[in-house]
Scaffold this motif. Structure first.
Motif, PDB file in Angstrom:
ATOM      1  N   ARG A 200       0.843  -1.209   0.000  1.00 12.76           N
ATOM      2  CA  ARG A 200       0.000   0.000   0.000  1.00 12.76           C
ATOM      3  C   ARG A 200       0.876   1.256   0.000  1.00 12.76           C
ATOM      4  N   VAL A 265       7.377 -11.252  14.896  1.00 10.31           N
ATOM      5  CA  VAL A 265       6.422 -10.656  15.842  1.00 10.31           C
ATOM      6  C   VAL A 265       5.004 -10.711  15.259  1.00 10.31           C
ATOM      7  N   ASN A 266       4.866 -11.402  14.137  1.00 10.84           N
ATOM      8  CA  ASN A 266       3.554 -11.517  13.510  1.00 10.84           C
ATOM      9  C   ASN A 266       2.717 -12.568  14.234  1.00 10.84           C
ATOM     10  N   MET A 337     -10.081  -0.661  11.176  1.00  8.84           N
ATOM     11  CA  MET A 337      -8.916  -1.535  11.305  1.00  8.84           C
ATOM     12  C   MET A 337      -9.210  -2.886  10.651  1.00  8.84           C
TER      13      MET A 337
HETATM   14  P1  NAD Z   1      -1.287  -4.617   9.732  1.00 12.84           P
HETATM   15  O1  NAD Z   1      -2.373  -5.494   9.237  1.00 12.84           O
HETATM   16  O2  NAD Z   1      -1.516  -3.154   9.778  1.00 12.84           O
HETATM   17  O3  NAD Z   1       0.046  -4.856   8.888  1.00 12.84           O
HETATM   18  C1  NAD Z   1       0.351  -6.036   8.243  1.00 12.84           C
HETATM   19  C2  NAD Z   1       0.601  -5.702   6.792  1.00 12.84           C
HETATM   20  O4  NAD Z   1       1.069  -6.841   6.093  1.00 12.84           O
HETATM   21  C3  NAD Z   1      -0.655  -5.244   6.071  1.00 12.84           C
HETATM   22  O5  NAD Z   1      -0.437  -3.952   5.536  1.00 12.84           O
HETATM   23  C4  NAD Z   1      -0.828  -6.277   4.968  1.00 12.84           C
HETATM   24  O6  NAD Z   1      -1.347  -5.694   3.792  1.00 12.84           O
HETATM   25  C5  NAD Z   1       0.563  -6.774   4.791  1.00 12.84           C
HETATM   26  N1  NAD Z   1       0.691  -8.077   4.128  1.00 12.84           N
HETATM   27  C6  NAD Z   1      -0.273  -8.986   3.879  1.00 12.84           C
HETATM   28  N2  NAD Z   1       0.260 -10.054   3.243  1.00 12.84           N
HETATM   29  C7  NAD Z   1       1.576  -9.811   3.110  1.00 12.84           C
HETATM   30  C8  NAD Z   1       2.644 -10.538   2.525  1.00 12.84           C
HETATM   31  N3  NAD Z   1       2.459 -11.741   1.973  1.00 12.84           N
HETATM   32  N4  NAD Z   1       3.879  -9.997   2.585  1.00 12.84           N
HETATM   33  C9  NAD Z   1       4.086  -8.810   3.159  1.00 12.84           C
HETATM   34  N5  NAD Z   1       3.091  -8.049   3.705  1.00 12.84           N
HETATM   35  C10 NAD Z   1       1.861  -8.566   3.665  1.00 12.84           C
HETATM   36  O7  NAD Z   1      -0.924  -5.154  11.172  1.00 12.84           O
HETATM   37  P2  NAD Z   1       0.039  -4.559  12.295  1.00 12.84           P
HETATM   38  O8  NAD Z   1      -0.758  -3.787  13.247  1.00 12.84           O
HETATM   39  O9  NAD Z   1       1.202  -3.916  11.661  1.00 12.84           O
HETATM   40  O10 NAD Z   1       0.451  -5.913  13.024  1.00 12.84           O
HETATM   41  C11 NAD Z   1       1.194  -6.899  12.337  1.00 12.84           C
HETATM   42  C12 NAD Z   1       0.999  -8.234  13.010  1.00 12.84           C
HETATM   43  O11 NAD Z   1       1.595  -8.204  14.320  1.00 12.84           O
HETATM   44  C13 NAD Z   1      -0.453  -8.624  13.229  1.00 12.84           C
HETATM   45  O12 NAD Z   1      -0.602  -9.993  12.936  1.00 12.84           O
HETATM   46  C14 NAD Z   1      -0.661  -8.397  14.711  1.00 12.84           C
HETATM   47  O13 NAD Z   1      -1.667  -9.202  15.237  1.00 12.84           O
HETATM   48  C15 NAD Z   1       0.684  -8.741  15.247  1.00 12.84           C
HETATM   49  N6  NAD Z   1       1.015  -8.160  16.546  1.00 12.84           N
HETATM   50  C16 NAD Z   1       1.859  -8.855  17.326  1.00 12.84           C
HETATM   51  C17 NAD Z   1       2.248  -8.346  18.545  1.00 12.84           C
HETATM   52  C18 NAD Z   1       3.253  -9.057  19.373  1.00 12.84           C
HETATM   53  O14 NAD Z   1       3.372  -8.750  20.544  1.00 12.84           O
HETATM   54  N7  NAD Z   1       4.061  -9.946  18.842  1.00 12.84           N
HETATM   55  C19 NAD Z   1       1.737  -7.128  18.980  1.00 12.84           C
HETATM   56  C20 NAD Z   1       0.888  -6.417  18.136  1.00 12.84           C
HETATM   57  C21 NAD Z   1       0.524  -6.940  16.919  1.00 12.84           C
END
Ligand code: NAD
Ligand code: ZN
Length: 352
Positions: A200, A265-266, A337
């Motif tokens: 994006r 962290v995903n 969101m």
């Molecule tokens: P987000 O959805 O805003 O960002 C993820 C991005 O990845 C999106 O923009 C999406 O379009 C993109 N994406 C989708 N498929 C993809 C691919 N194949 N390759 C690359 N990018 C791709 O989410 P966020 O708020 O940035 O959070 C990211 C992740 O981290 C979420 O899964 C969330 O639940 C997780 N998270 C983990 C913790 C933790 O403590 N470890 C804390 C907060 C959030």
């Protein structure tokens, strides 16, 4: 009090509940600014935590203290505070072992909108206030401060788990708010080349602001091939996974050099297993490490991140693309969101 809750899987709505009761070490806080998280979406619409009934959502907030217990020493009613998403039980063996995120159980340092009501209520409960809250300095606007509680601590943890060295080459897969903070954290730790993987335009622009030197669009074909072409077939020292599906682990292992580190962290939400590509993993002998973690919380972590913002090492404003005013807009922000319009990174709701 009222709160925006998960009524059951796939359904959110406003409910009424009793105000939380605090114990002697705890605090009652009223939110001043909140932000919905992608994890709230996983919780409600993907059933990530299993079914929950009438659980108030939200774990990203800054607030004002309303009441403290008799043993709380360093906070008082009226104080403005940054509230970490992770609020551990500091008296636990896991804390002594160095992993407060798992105090008293796997991932159990995460309490808001998981084991108890979250921050989208008119009031919320914070356990062990002296250990889990941090004073909010006047210089940091509320919209930025709320980004510290989860997005910044998580993305920076991605860079910490990756053990970025001066000059490390890094790939960050996923450049939503967490991935953007992983880029910012990698740059602060001295990374050389940083390749952001995303599509994006709003995220790509922010990635460049935070320090990405190259962008690869996963919609343009296999990212392993694209990044191997960029790096003359060498791959990179570190990969941080902050978005995308379960296939990204295999991609990361392909991309990282022997001796490198894959840091995750995903949230991986589907299937029973994550696959490790055998040959790319050197049949088990590549010295490629895989690490993953829940974001650090607690007071000291918040204070250290607050300093990075206060002393202008990091600007969190580019993360916040949408600001709403008024409690009733929390639902709109949450659904935003979920729908992820093209121009969204993170929405914040300011509460009067
Ligand atoms: P987000 O959805 O805003 O960002 C993820 C991005 O990845 C999106 O923009 C999406 O379009 C993109 N994406 C989708 N498929 C993809 C691919 N194949 N390759 C690359 N990018 C791709 O989410 P966020 O708020 O940035 O959070 C990211 C992740 O981290 C979420 O899964 C969330 O639940 C997780 N998270 C983990 C913790 C933790 O403590 N470890 C804390 C907060 C959030
Ligand atoms: Zn979160």
């Amino acid at each position: 009090m009222k709160g925006l809750a998960m009524l059951r899987i796939n359904e959110v709505g406003w409910i009424n509940k009793e105000k939380p009761v605090i114990n002697s070490y705890d605090a009652l806080v009223r939110p001043l600014a909140v932000s919905p998280c992608t994890s709230d979406i996983h919780t409600v619409f993907e059933g990530a935590l299993g079914d929950r009934h009438d659980m108030i959502l939200g774990h990203e907030a800054v607030g004002e203290i309303v009441e403290v217990g008799s043993d709380v020493k360093e906070f008082k009613p009226g104080d403005k505070v940054v509230v970490p998403a992770i609020t551990p039980d500091w008296r636990s063996l896991e804390v002594q072992a160095g992993f407060h995120q798992h105090s008293n159980g796997l991932l159990a340092g995460w309490k808001f909108s998981n084991f108890k009501d979250g921050v989208f209520g008119e009031y919320f409960h914070v356990n062990d206030a002296d250990m889990n809250l941090a004073h909010l300095p006047d210089e940091i606007p509320l919209e930025s401060a709320v980004m510290i509680t989860d997005m910044m601590t998580t993305g920076f943890h991605g860079a910490e788990l990756a053990d970025i060295q001066l000059g490390s080459s890094v790939v960050v897969i996923g450049i939503g708010a967490v991935g953007l903070m992983a880029i910012a954290g990698s740059k602060l730790r001295g990374a050389g080349r940083i390749v952001g993987v995303g599509s994006r335009p709003v995220c790509v622009d922010a990635a460049k602001v935070y320090g990405a030197t190259d962008i690869v669009n996963y919609r343009n074909g296999d990212i392993v091939k694209q990044i191997m072409d960029l790096t003359q077939g060498k791959g990179v020292d570190r990969v941080i996974m902050a978005g995308g599906g379960t296939e990204t682990l295999g991609q990361a292992i392909h991309l990282v050099k022997p001796g490198g580190i894959v840091s995750n962290v995903n949230y991986h939400g589907t299937g029973d297993f994550l696959e490790v590509p055998r040959l790319a993993w050197g049949c088990g002998m590549a010295h490629k490490q895989i690490r993953g973690g829940l974001c650090p919380g607690g007071r000291l972590r918040m204070e250290m991140l607050i300093d990075l913002v206060k002393y202008r090492r990091v600007d969190l404003k580019p993360l916040v693309t949408h600001v709403f005013n008024g409690y009733n807009n929390i639902e709109k922000a949450l659904l935003l969101m979920k729908d992820k319009p093209k121009d969204l990174i993170k929405p914040v709701v300011l509460i009067d």
